[in-house]
Motif scaffolding. Structure first.
Motif, mmCIF file in Angstrom:
data_model
loop_
_atom_site.group_PDB
_atom_site.id
_atom_site.type_symbol
_atom_site.label_atom_id
_atom_site.label_comp_id
_atom_site.label_asym_id
_atom_site.label_seq_id
_atom_site.Cartn_x
_atom_site.Cartn_y
_atom_site.Cartn_z
ATOM 1 N N VAL A 186 26.515 20.794 -44.827
ATOM 2 C CA VAL A 186 26.587 19.749 -45.849
ATOM 3 C C VAL A 186 25.821 18.501 -45.416
ATOM 4 C CG1 VAL A 186 28.137 18.303 -47.211
ATOM 5 C CG2 VAL A 186 28.818 20.641 -46.635
ATOM 6 N N LEU A 187 26.207 17.933 -44.286
ATOM 7 C CA LEU A 187 25.610 16.656 -43.881
ATOM 8 C C LEU A 187 24.151 16.825 -43.494
ATOM 9 C CD1 LEU A 187 28.542 15.179 -41.730
ATOM 10 C CD2 LEU A 187 28.164 15.067 -44.199
ATOM 11 N N LEU A 188 23.838 17.796 -42.638
ATOM 12 C CA LEU A 188 22.445 17.987 -42.219
ATOM 13 C C LEU A 188 21.570 18.421 -43.393
ATOM 14 C CD1 LEU A 188 20.397 18.082 -39.898
ATOM 15 C CD2 LEU A 188 21.074 20.450 -39.512
ATOM 16 N N LYS A 189 22.104 19.248 -44.254
ATOM 17 C CA LYS A 189 21.322 19.700 -45.411
ATOM 18 C C LYS A 189 20.975 18.553 -46.341
ATOM 19 C CE LYS A 189 21.540 22.993 -49.246
ATOM 20 N NZ LYS A 189 22.380 24.012 -49.949
ATOM 21 N N SER A 190 21.824 17.548 -46.447
ATOM 22 C CA SER A 190 21.574 16.441 -47.358
ATOM 23 C C SER A 190 20.513 15.471 -46.841
ATOM 24 C CB SER A 190 22.885 15.684 -47.615
ATOM 25 O OG SER A 190 23.371 15.120 -46.408
ATOM 26 N N VAL A 191 20.282 15.408 -45.524
ATOM 27 C CA VAL A 191 19.338 14.426 -44.992
ATOM 28 C C VAL A 191 18.094 15.069 -44.398
ATOM 29 C CG1 VAL A 191 21.148 12.744 -44.529
ATOM 30 C CG2 VAL A 191 20.540 14.385 -42.761
ATOM 31 N N ASP A 192 18.157 16.334 -43.985
ATOM 32 C CA ASP A 192 16.993 17.005 -43.394
ATOM 33 C C ASP A 192 17.015 18.467 -43.830
ATOM 34 O OD1 ASP A 192 14.825 17.846 -41.942
ATOM 35 O OD2 ASP A 192 15.418 16.820 -40.098
ATOM 36 N N PRO A 193 16.568 18.776 -45.065
ATOM 37 C CA PRO A 193 16.631 20.168 -45.542
ATOM 38 C C PRO A 193 15.774 21.116 -44.712
ATOM 39 C CG PRO A 193 16.270 18.621 -47.367
ATOM 40 C CD PRO A 193 16.066 17.853 -46.103
ATOM 41 N N LEU A 194 14.629 20.637 -44.190
ATOM 42 C CA LEU A 194 13.753 21.524 -43.426
ATOM 43 C C LEU A 194 14.426 21.990 -42.143
ATOM 44 C CD1 LEU A 194 10.974 22.820 -43.052
ATOM 45 C CD2 LEU A 194 10.214 20.691 -41.960
ATOM 46 N N LEU A 195 15.038 21.079 -41.422
ATOM 47 C CA LEU A 195 15.736 21.458 -40.191
ATOM 48 C C LEU A 195 16.921 22.368 -40.495
ATOM 49 C CD1 LEU A 195 16.228 21.204 -37.166
ATOM 50 C CD2 LEU A 195 17.418 19.051 -37.596
ATOM 51 N N TRP A 196 17.652 22.066 -41.550
ATOM 52 C CA TRP A 196 18.786 22.914 -41.924
ATOM 53 C C TRP A 196 18.332 24.330 -42.259
ATOM 54 C CZ3 TRP A 196 19.368 25.129 -46.825
ATOM 55 C CH2 TRP A 196 20.563 25.832 -47.018
ATOM 56 N N ARG A 197 17.183 24.461 -42.936
ATOM 57 C CA ARG A 197 16.703 25.781 -43.331
ATOM 58 C C ARG A 197 16.328 26.614 -42.102
ATOM 59 N NH1 ARG A 197 12.637 24.175 -45.977
ATOM 60 N NH2 ARG A 197 13.870 23.559 -47.801
ATOM 61 N N HIS A 198 15.703 25.996 -41.109
ATOM 62 C CA HIS A 198 15.306 26.751 -39.918
ATOM 63 C C HIS A 198 16.522 27.134 -39.065
ATOM 64 C CE1 HIS A 198 11.238 25.389 -40.958
ATOM 65 N NE2 HIS A 198 10.791 26.315 -40.122
ATOM 66 N N ILE A 199 17.526 26.271 -38.987
ATOM 67 C CA ILE A 199 18.719 26.628 -38.223
ATOM 68 C C ILE A 199 19.489 27.739 -38.922
ATOM 69 C CG2 ILE A 199 20.940 25.766 -37.387
ATOM 70 C CD1 ILE A 199 19.713 23.106 -36.876
#
Length: 767
Positions: free
Chosen positions: A295-308
């Motif tokens: 939730v939190l990481l996806k809202s501020v850095d979608p690219l990093l969330w997608r790779h993780i």
């Protein structure tokens, strides 16, 4: 730090917090920007405990941030909490008989600990050995075990710091954690709490050493050395008010009791009300970690969330340690305590901690995005240190204060634009580039050298060489094949396939031979089939070949045949009657050798002997006789025997073991002699006696076996009682030499003698 400098720094910190007239908001801003204390690279910071008491203790009347701090109000709150700590600890440390554990130090120096007389006289309940459900000693013994568990973790707390190796410090930490776990039964004690308490206790103990330098008596009482443990307990309790939810590992009892029982008559399970939804319990720490990443990481850095997410990293792998220990494992201890200064000042409820995790993930995004699962896991479990100020050329406060400001910005505005500004700050202040580096290239394909060409790859023909030299482009089939080869090389498929082909080629002759049925008249080949790899060089994980298995079976059959011949001789020797023999001493020696041979056969069958020794299968007399007569099928005896086996000496200890139940005879219709075949009795495990110093001979000239130097007790005048001997087996051997009827002289007393011999004498075998 010297004592004089420490006292001066503590006095300056006390004046800044309570005598300067600064508002609470300015004090918090100074702590957030790392300007509250002078810059230190260690954990010895004077005045830190005063700031933590000011920020965390909830009863401090500082709701108006425009007002200054009051040292008198803080002292009143501390006195109340100190009294509560002394009363609760004294109550929980007292045994049911009114005594205390040895070495217990009273928490209140003004009221020493005294043993109170026991009021309960019912020994049926108040008894350490009582099994009554209301026995107070049961709870006391459980508390003792809990203290042992806590003490084990306390002994391992920050082993690199000598302060935590002191015995009295470990005792105080154990008391605080024990009292917290007893008073908070829903949470109890969990691993990791000792690493939260230890820095708090160190900061309080460090400031207490310079408390006498303060001119204000209120300040000296606030930093009193006698109440370090009590003050550490109240601060730790304030921290755990918000952090304890991350240590919960089971559902609260009141929550589970509200569920309707399936046997209750008050539950209406009709179709209109619908079924009762029962959700599985998920630990709050797992929910918090999933919220950080999903939730939190996806809202501020979608690219990093997608790779993780694409690599499958579970947030619990790194999030549990980050949140439970408040980042003391990810940063050095001085940096972690600087982070605590700002976190305690701006958010005592620790709702900012998940956003600190997000800011930490964004700081290492250039290492997480191009990495695979293994690379991401390595970086997350071993958080990289921040770049030194000299590497970036820009000095803008401490990196922990930058992390706190970024977490606050993300919390107030959780969107990708705020995330982009955080990435820009990392470039400007920490020198972290914005551009994401390319992923590491795949390992290059190993090409065969000219001196050792690959025997599995075809040599290039003239057409391919001409095509390569002319510089023409390859077609689609060649490009597709090359892509498959390179992909297989990167995944390790080619290497596995080549090893499988090599193994298949090695086993082709053996596989082909297994399908050919040999002719009965065929002669063996000149070169027999042998293993390419010797058995000693074969790795343990490699399966045995068919040839090796057949060889082991053949060797086992030969061994069984030799053991059968030896058992035949043993049975014949034990069934001889000494009363009818002309030379009883010779029969006695033969029986003794048969028993020693039988004990060796037992060790062979139990797996205690690796190499079969032919000379131990028969007695010396029988071995010499067989050599003289050249018994057919007997292999030659070995020249020398190996060291004696202790397992062969266990027979004589077995003779003194309790007698096993007699075997139940079972009629064997296939026996030629017409005797009954008994079941094999199970005797207890024997204990091997210790051998004597050297071999010896008996008075009758009997030489003991070379593998057993203990007197067996069968020679001389010694004899064994009948109750300690096993029941002799019936006469089942067909090889006993019986005299012919013509050679037997008629005896008038034959009937009486036959009637007397109808019941076998147990001592007739060995006496």
């Amino acid at each position: 730090m010297s004592t004089e400098k420490q006292q001066t720094s503590l006095k300056r910190a006390y004046d800044l917090l309570f005598s300067s007239g600064e508002s609470l908001s300015k004090i918090r801003d100074a702590a957030l920007n790392d300007r509250l204390f002078p810059s230190h690279d260690d954990i010895e910071v004077p005045g830190r405990s005063l700031a933590w008491k000011l920020f965390l203790i909830p009863d401090e009347p500082l709701k108006n941030s425009s007002l200054g701090a009051s040292s008198e109000s803080l002292l009143n709150t501390l006195r109340t909490s100190r009294k509560r700590y002394a009363e609760q600890l004294t109550e929980k440390m007292r045994a049911p008989d009114g005594s205390f554990a040895e070495g217990f130090v009273p928490p209140d120096p003004l009221s020493p600990v005294r043993r109170e007389p026991v009021k309960h006289t019912n020994l049926e309940k108040n008894n350490p050995l009582s099994l009554h459900t209301d026995n107070p000693w049961t709870e006391w013994f459980a508390a003792v075990e809990l203290r042992k568990t806590i003490a084990q973790d306390v002994e391992r707390t920050f082993p690199e710091i000598d302060f935590f190796r002191q015995h009295d410090v470990q005792d105080q930490l154990t008391n605080i954690l024990f009292l917290y776990s007893i008073t908070h039964e829903a949470t109890g004690y969990r691993q990791g709490m000792h690493e939260l308490l230890a820095p708090v206790y160190f900061a309080l103990a460090y400031d207490s050493t310079s408390a006498q330098s303060l001119q204000d008596p209120i300040g000296r009482d606030i930093c009193s050395p006698a109440w370090v443990a009590a003050d550490a307990w109240i601060i730790f309790e304030c921290v755990m008010k918000s952090v304890s939810i991350w240590y919960e590992w089971r559902e609260a009892p009141e929550a589970s009791s509200n569920l309707p029982s399936p046997l209750s008559h008050h539950v209406n399970l009709n179709v209109q009300s619908g079924p009762v939804e029962i959700k599985p319990f998920i630990a709050p720490i797992v929910q918090a970690c999933n919220r950080v990443q999903s939730v939190l990481l996806k809202s501020v850095d979608p690219l990093l969330w997608r790779h993780i997410q694409s690599t499958g990293i579970e947030p619990q792998i790194y999030g549990i340690r980050w949140l439970r220990l408040l980042f003391t494992r990810e940063f050095s201890l001085p940096d972690a305590l600087k982070l605590w200064d700002g976190l305690f000042a701006c958010d005592p409820t620790f709702q900012l901690a998940p956003w600190i995790c997000v800011a930490m993930l964004m700081r290492i995004r250039n290492q997480l995005i191009p990495a695979d699962y293994t690379g991401q896991l390595t970086v997350l479990l071993k958080y990289p240190p921040p770049p030194a100020p000299g590497e970036t050329g820009v000095v803008h406060g401490h990196h922990t204060s930058l992390l706190l400001r970024q977490a606050l910005a993300l919390q107030m505005s959780p969107n990708p634009s705020t995330g982009a500004s955080v990435v820009t700050e990392n470039r400007n202040f920490l020198g972290i580039p914005i551009d994401i580096p390319e992923p590491a290239p795949a390992p290059p394909r190993r090409r065969p050298s000219q001196h050792s060409p690959d025997k599995f790859s075809p040599r290039p023909g003239p057409s391919s060489h001409a095509r390569q030299s002319s510089g023409t482009q390859i077609g689609f089939p060649e490009m597709f094949a090359r892509g498959l080869v390179e992909r297989g090389e990167s995944l390790g498929i080619n290497k596995t396939l080549m090893s499988a082909v090599t193994e298949l080629r090695r086993n082709i002759p053996e596989i082909a031979a297994s399908f050919v049925r040999p002719s009965p008249n065929s002669t063996p080949s000149v070169f027999p089939l042998m293993d390419e790899t010797p058995s000693m060089e074969r790795p343990p994980w490699e399966p045995k070949s068919r040839l090796q298995i057949e060889r082991e079976i053949e060797q086992l059959q030969v061994t069984n045949k030799r053991l059968g011949e030896s058992l035949t001789w043993v049975v014949d020797a034990l069934l001889q009657d000494e009363s009818e023999a002309t030379n009883p001493d010779q029969i006695k020696r033969r029986k003794q050798g048969a028993l020693e041979t039988l004990s060796y056969i037992r060790d062979v069958l139990n797996g205690g002997v690796d190499d079969l020794e032919e000379e131990r299968l028969f007695s010396d007399e029988e071995t010499a006789k067989r050599r003289k007569n050249k018994v057919p099928g007997e292999p030659p005896a070995k020249a020398s025997s190996p060291p004696p086996s202790q397992a062969s000496q266990g027979y004589f200890a077995t003779m003194h073991a309790p007698r096993a139940p007699a075997p139940v005879p079972v009629t064997d219709s296939s026996s030629k002699s017409g005797f009954h075949k008994p079941r094999t009795p199970q005797y207890p495990q024997a204990v091997s006696p210790s051998p004597t110093s050297s071999p010896d001979t008996t008075g009758s000239g009997l030489r003991l076996a070379p593998w057993n130097y203990t007197q067996s007790g069968f020679s001389g005048s010694s004899s064994l009682p009948s109750t300690s001997l096993p029941r002799p087996p019936p006469r089942t051997s067909s090889s006993i030499h019986r005299p012919s009827p013509a050679a037997v002289t008629p005896d008038p007393h034959a009937g009486e003698r036959k009637q007397a011999q109808r019941t076998p004498d147990p001592l007739g075998v060995l006496s």
